[in-house]
Design a protein around this motif. Structure first.
Motif: not given
Length: 249
Positions: A130-144, A150-153, A156-163
């Motif tokens: 859910x936190x990834x979706x809020x930042x327009x990231x695909x949950x398929x990234x969870x295991x990556x 990428x730098x942009x990803x 966004x992950x750092x912001x999702x961690x704050x969420x």
């Protein structure tokens, strides 16, 4: 009226030749988005470090949601759960997966047993997704691995961690300084979207051209607040004084 999420009262932090911060009074209300401007060495990072409890003061007081910082370490850590910081270097752990990094935002609530379990098992997958979706990231990234993003990803992950942490006060220490203009505006938009009331945001910036969306602007130089105004009232003359060589008060 709710208590301010942050108050600094008469804060002073000594330096080698002059104070790093001197006579700082600051109140941050829920819903405020504050840009902190100033040249290098103005005291911006020190102010943010005082605000999140990592920098000791030589004088003054800090209050979080109306409460003084607790002297007992356990109580202080409980207070700090409601403060999240986005660092310039992001402080992601490259050796861990995206999901493990996201769950690092929950460590203060979980304690050590569950924190160790996070290294072994995928915990709270739906909340992480859910936190990834809020930042327009695909949950398929969870295991990556974070190292493969990428730098942009990574931003966004750092912001999702704050969420995942869900702090009331968001602090950001020049997170845009190393980004290209497109990515900087993208990241800033995401931060502003996520910090509506009851949250508040205080972000240090080097770029006055990115002030749109902030409700308030504070200019710091030589450890002093040079101005504190609504963003709509900021004048070019104030910026010129901030970055010119005129003496600070």
């Amino acid at each position: 009226m709710p208590a301010p999420v942050l108050e600094l009262r008469g804060v002073r932090v000594n330096g080698r030749q002059q104070p790093r911060l001197d006579r700082i009074d600051l109140s941050v209300q829920p819903g405020e988005r504050i840009a902190l401007l100033g040249p290098n060495g103005a005291g911006k990072s020190t102010l943010l470090a005082v605000a999140n409890g990592l920098q000791a003061m030589d004088q003054g007081q800090v209050l979080w949601s109306g409460e003084p910082i607790a002297k007992r370490a356990r109580l202080r850590r409980r207070q700090q759960r409601r403060i999240g910081t986005l660092w310039q270097d992001l402080r992601l752990i490259d050796e861990l997966s995206v999901q493990q990094n996201l769950n690092c935002g929950r460590l203060a609530q979980w304690g050590w047993p569950r924190a160790l379990l996070n290294l072994l098992l995928p915990l709270e997958t739906e909340a992480c997704s859910a936190s990834l979706r809020q930042l327009d990231l695909d949950p398929s990234l969870l295991n990556q691995s974070v190292a493969d993003l990428s730098g942009g990803q990574r931003q966004r992950v750092a912001i999702a961690r704050l969420l995942r942490q869900d702090p009331v006060l968001w602090l950001a220490d020049e997170p845009l300084s190393s980004l290209d203009p497109r990515l900087a505006k993208e990241l800033l938009t995401l931060l502003l979207q996520q910090t509506e009331a009851p949250r508040a945001l205080v972000m240090s910036l080097h770029r006055p051209d990115l002030l749109a969306g902030f409700s308030r602007v504070i200019g710091l130089r030589e450890g002093h607040i040079l101005f504190d105004v609504p963003s709509s009232a900021l004048e070019d003359e104030a910026l010129q004084r901030l970055y010119a060589g005129t003496p600070a008060p």
